[in-house]
Write a protein that holds these residues in place. Structure first.
Motif, PDB file in Angstrom:
ATOM      1  N   ASP A  79     -11.903   7.622  -0.384  1.00 38.18           N
ATOM      2  CA  ASP A  79     -13.351   7.706  -0.249  1.00 38.18           C
ATOM      3  C   ASP A  79     -13.877   6.646   0.726  1.00 38.18           C
ATOM      4  N   TYR A  80     -15.196   6.679   0.939  1.00 36.94           N
ATOM      5  CA  TYR A  80     -15.856   5.643   1.720  1.00 36.94           C
ATOM      6  C   TYR A  80     -15.908   4.356   0.912  1.00 36.94           C
ATOM      7  N   PRO A  81     -15.939   3.189   1.534  1.00 39.03           N
ATOM      8  CA  PRO A  81     -15.961   2.936   2.968  1.00 39.03           C
ATOM      9  C   PRO A  81     -14.599   3.031   3.652  1.00 39.03           C
ATOM     10  N   ALA A  82     -13.510   3.112   2.874  1.00 35.13           N
ATOM     11  CA  ALA A  82     -12.179   3.049   3.483  1.00 35.13           C
ATOM     12  C   ALA A  82     -11.967   4.125   4.543  1.00 35.13           C
ATOM     13  N   SER A  83     -12.379   5.362   4.239  1.00 32.69           N
ATOM     14  CA  SER A  83     -12.076   6.444   5.173  1.00 32.69           C
ATOM     15  C   SER A  83     -12.967   6.449   6.411  1.00 32.69           C
ATOM     16  N   ILE A  84     -13.842   5.454   6.544  1.00 32.66           N
ATOM     17  CA  ILE A  84     -14.530   5.240   7.814  1.00 32.66           C
ATOM     18  C   ILE A  84     -13.538   4.697   8.839  1.00 32.66           C
ATOM     19  N   PHE A  85     -12.383   4.200   8.354  1.00 29.99           N
ATOM     20  CA  PHE A  85     -11.414   3.513   9.200  1.00 29.99           C
ATOM     21  C   PHE A  85     -10.041   4.190   9.171  1.00 29.99           C
ATOM     22  N   PRO A  86      -9.947   5.480   9.463  1.00 29.02           N
ATOM     23  CA  PRO A  86      -8.648   6.143   9.340  1.00 29.02           C
ATOM     24  C   PRO A  86      -7.586   5.582  10.276  1.00 29.02           C
ATOM     25  N   ALA A  87      -7.917   5.416  11.546  1.00 34.81           N
ATOM     26  CA  ALA A  87      -6.925   4.917  12.501  1.00 34.81           C
ATOM     27  C   ALA A  87      -6.550   3.476  12.207  1.00 34.81           C
TER      28      ALA A  87
ATOM     29  N   ALA B 259     -20.038  18.478  12.964  1.00 32.48           N
ATOM     30  CA  ALA B 259     -19.137  18.051  14.038  1.00 32.48           C
ATOM     31  C   ALA B 259     -18.339  16.828  13.602  1.00 32.48           C
ATOM     32  N   PHE B 260     -18.990  15.917  12.896  1.00 31.88           N
ATOM     33  CA  PHE B 260     -18.292  14.733  12.404  1.00 31.88           C
ATOM     34  C   PHE B 260     -17.168  15.133  11.454  1.00 31.88           C
ATOM     35  N   PHE B 261     -17.429  16.079  10.569  1.00 30.41           N
ATOM     36  CA  PHE B 261     -16.429  16.571   9.624  1.00 30.41           C
ATOM     37  C   PHE B 261     -15.201  17.099  10.365  1.00 30.41           C
ATOM     38  N   ARG B 262     -15.418  17.918  11.368  1.00 25.53           N
ATOM     39  CA  ARG B 262     -14.302  18.494  12.114  1.00 25.53           C
ATOM     40  C   ARG B 262     -13.530  17.428  12.881  1.00 25.53           C
ATOM     41  N   GLU B 263     -14.268  16.537  13.522  1.00 23.95           N
ATOM     42  CA  GLU B 263     -13.614  15.492  14.319  1.00 23.95           C
ATOM     43  C   GLU B 263     -12.814  14.534  13.443  1.00 23.95           C
ATOM     44  N   HIS B 264     -13.380  14.185  12.308  1.00 29.79           N
ATOM     45  CA  HIS B 264     -12.673  13.288  11.394  1.00 29.79           C
ATOM     46  C   HIS B 264     -11.379  13.925  10.910  1.00 29.79           C
ATOM     47  N   ASN B 265     -11.434  15.161  10.462  1.00 30.26           N
ATOM     48  CA  ASN B 265     -10.244  15.831   9.953  1.00 30.26           C
ATOM     49  C   ASN B 265      -9.188  15.993  11.041  1.00 30.26           C
TER      50      ASN B 265
ATOM     51  N   MET C 292       0.853  -1.194   0.000  1.00 29.73           N
ATOM     52  CA  MET C 292       0.000   0.000   0.000  1.00 29.73           C
ATOM     53  C   MET C 292       0.889   1.244   0.000  1.00 29.73           C
ATOM     54  N   LYS C 293       0.615   2.146  -0.946  1.00 32.04           N
ATOM     55  CA  LYS C 293       1.440   3.350  -1.056  1.00 32.04           C
ATOM     56  C   LYS C 293       0.770   4.601  -0.484  1.00 32.04           C
ATOM     57  N   VAL C 294      -0.524   4.745  -0.705  1.00 40.81           N
ATOM     58  CA  VAL C 294      -1.199   5.989  -0.316  1.00 40.81           C
ATOM     59  C   VAL C 294      -2.555   5.691   0.304  1.00 40.81           C
ATOM     60  N   LEU C 295      -2.809   6.299   1.457  1.00 44.35           N
ATOM     61  CA  LEU C 295      -4.125   6.269   2.083  1.00 44.35           C
ATOM     62  C   LEU C 295      -4.732   7.663   1.981  1.00 44.35           C
ATOM     63  N   VAL C 296      -5.737   7.822   1.134  1.00 44.63           N
ATOM     64  CA  VAL C 296      -6.476   9.084   1.065  1.00 44.63           C
ATOM     65  C   VAL C 296      -7.611   8.961   2.085  1.00 44.63           C
ATOM     66  N   LEU C 297      -7.497   9.664   3.199  1.00 43.38           N
ATOM     67  CA  LEU C 297      -8.415   9.476   4.316  1.00 43.38           C
ATOM     68  C   LEU C 297      -9.395  10.622   4.505  1.00 43.38           C
ATOM     69  N   GLY C 298      -9.507  11.497   3.497  1.00 47.57           N
ATOM     70  CA  GLY C 298     -10.528  12.536   3.550  1.00 47.57           C
ATOM     71  C   GLY C 298     -11.912  11.953   3.341  1.00 47.57           C
ATOM     72  N   LEU C 299     -12.909  12.690   3.782  1.00 47.80           N
ATOM     73  CA  LEU C 299     -14.293  12.240   3.667  1.00 47.80           C
ATOM     74  C   LEU C 299     -14.796  12.348   2.227  1.00 47.80           C
ATOM     75  N   PRO C 300     -15.866  11.617   1.899  1.00 52.40           N
ATOM     76  CA  PRO C 300     -16.487  11.785   0.590  1.00 52.40           C
ATOM     77  C   PRO C 300     -16.849  13.253   0.347  1.00 52.40           C
ATOM     78  N   ARG C 301     -16.883  13.645  -0.915  1.00 48.31           N
ATOM     79  CA  ARG C 301     -17.223  14.996  -1.340  1.00 48.31           C
ATOM     80  C   ARG C 301     -16.125  16.011  -0.993  1.00 48.31           C
ATOM     81  N   THR C 302     -14.883  15.527  -0.902  1.00 44.47           N
ATOM     82  CA  THR C 302     -13.735  16.425  -0.721  1.00 44.47           C
ATOM     83  C   THR C 302     -12.752  16.265  -1.887  1.00 44.47           C
ATOM     84  N   GLY C 303     -13.234  15.793  -3.018  1.00 48.09           N
ATOM     85  CA  GLY C 303     -12.368  15.590  -4.174  1.00 48.09           C
ATOM     86  C   GLY C 303     -11.705  14.237  -4.200  1.00 48.09           C
TER      87      GLY C 303
END
Length: 221
Positions: free
Chosen positions: A75-83, A152-158, A1-12
């Protein structure tokens, strides 16, 4: 695995996934891979383990059941699991894709949230694997009340992803940044000058359909 894009959906995330592919980091696991590979049940299993305590929390060998062979996720579902993904793939660089909170909120309401609520009213809401997956993450991410808890979810996730990026290769990126910061971060040559950055959006046709329905309804009033 080279890159984890962990931003939420609708962020490009889709555009970023397509850009990574153009830069030679391929394939990328994006939401569109879920149905194509019939991975809904596996992601539901992962969500149940994370939020409902059903089974052990997922580790690398679990994610590899889905992500084996992929060089990146977005994108989702992957970025539901950032940690969990950051721990499972310590060798991977992390990218947090972002946009303004207001634009993200409005875009989510017009796409994922709207489609989920529409699906829940349909005849196949109880039987569709994608509907079940959608139901799970809408419940666990913002408690089925996006208008109240989405921001709040957006802020906490970021904030969480920024914290995860403190001790590893990390980039915070927004769509208007384009190729430059991304290529510098990855240590690769930028595409030929004038090459447009991907502007991908699987939701374009859905939004057009909703607008046509709105106009038709308005015309009947």
């Amino acid at each position: 695995m080279k890159v984890l894009v962990l931003g939420l959906p609708r962020t490009g995330t889709q555009s970023l996934a397509d850009a990574l592919i153009q830069l030679g980091i391929s394939p990328i696991y994006h939401m569109r891979e879920v149905g194509k590979n019939q991975h809904q049940a596996l992601w539901i299993e992962a969500i149940d383990a994370k939020f409902e305590g059903i089974g052990a929390p997922w580790k690398r060998e679990d994610f590899e059941r889905i992500l084996s062979g992929f060089q990146g996720v977005a994108d989702y579902p992957a970025s539901i699991f950032p940690a969990e993904l950051a721990a499972a793939y310590p060798e991977a660089a992390v990218i947090l894709s972002i946009r303004s909170e207001d634009k993200w909120y409005d875009s989510m309401l017009a796409t994922l949230v709207h489609a989920h609520r529409r699906r829940e009213k349909s005849d196949d809401a109880s039987s569709s694997p994608m509907a079940t997956l959608s139901r799970k993450y809408h419940h666990h991410c913002w408690g089925d009340d996006f208008e109240v808890t989405g921001r709040a979810f957006f802020r906490e996730h970021n904030a969480l992803v920024r914290e995860l990026g403190r001790d590893r290769k990390f980039l915070e990126w927004q769509p208007q940044d384009g190729w430059g910061p991304l290529c510098e971060f990855l240590g690769v040559e930028a595409p030929v000058e004038g090459t447009p950055f991907p502007r991908s959006d699987d939701w374009v046709e859905y939004k057009k359909m909703v607008e046509r329905e709105r106009l038709a309804t308005a015309g009947q009033e």
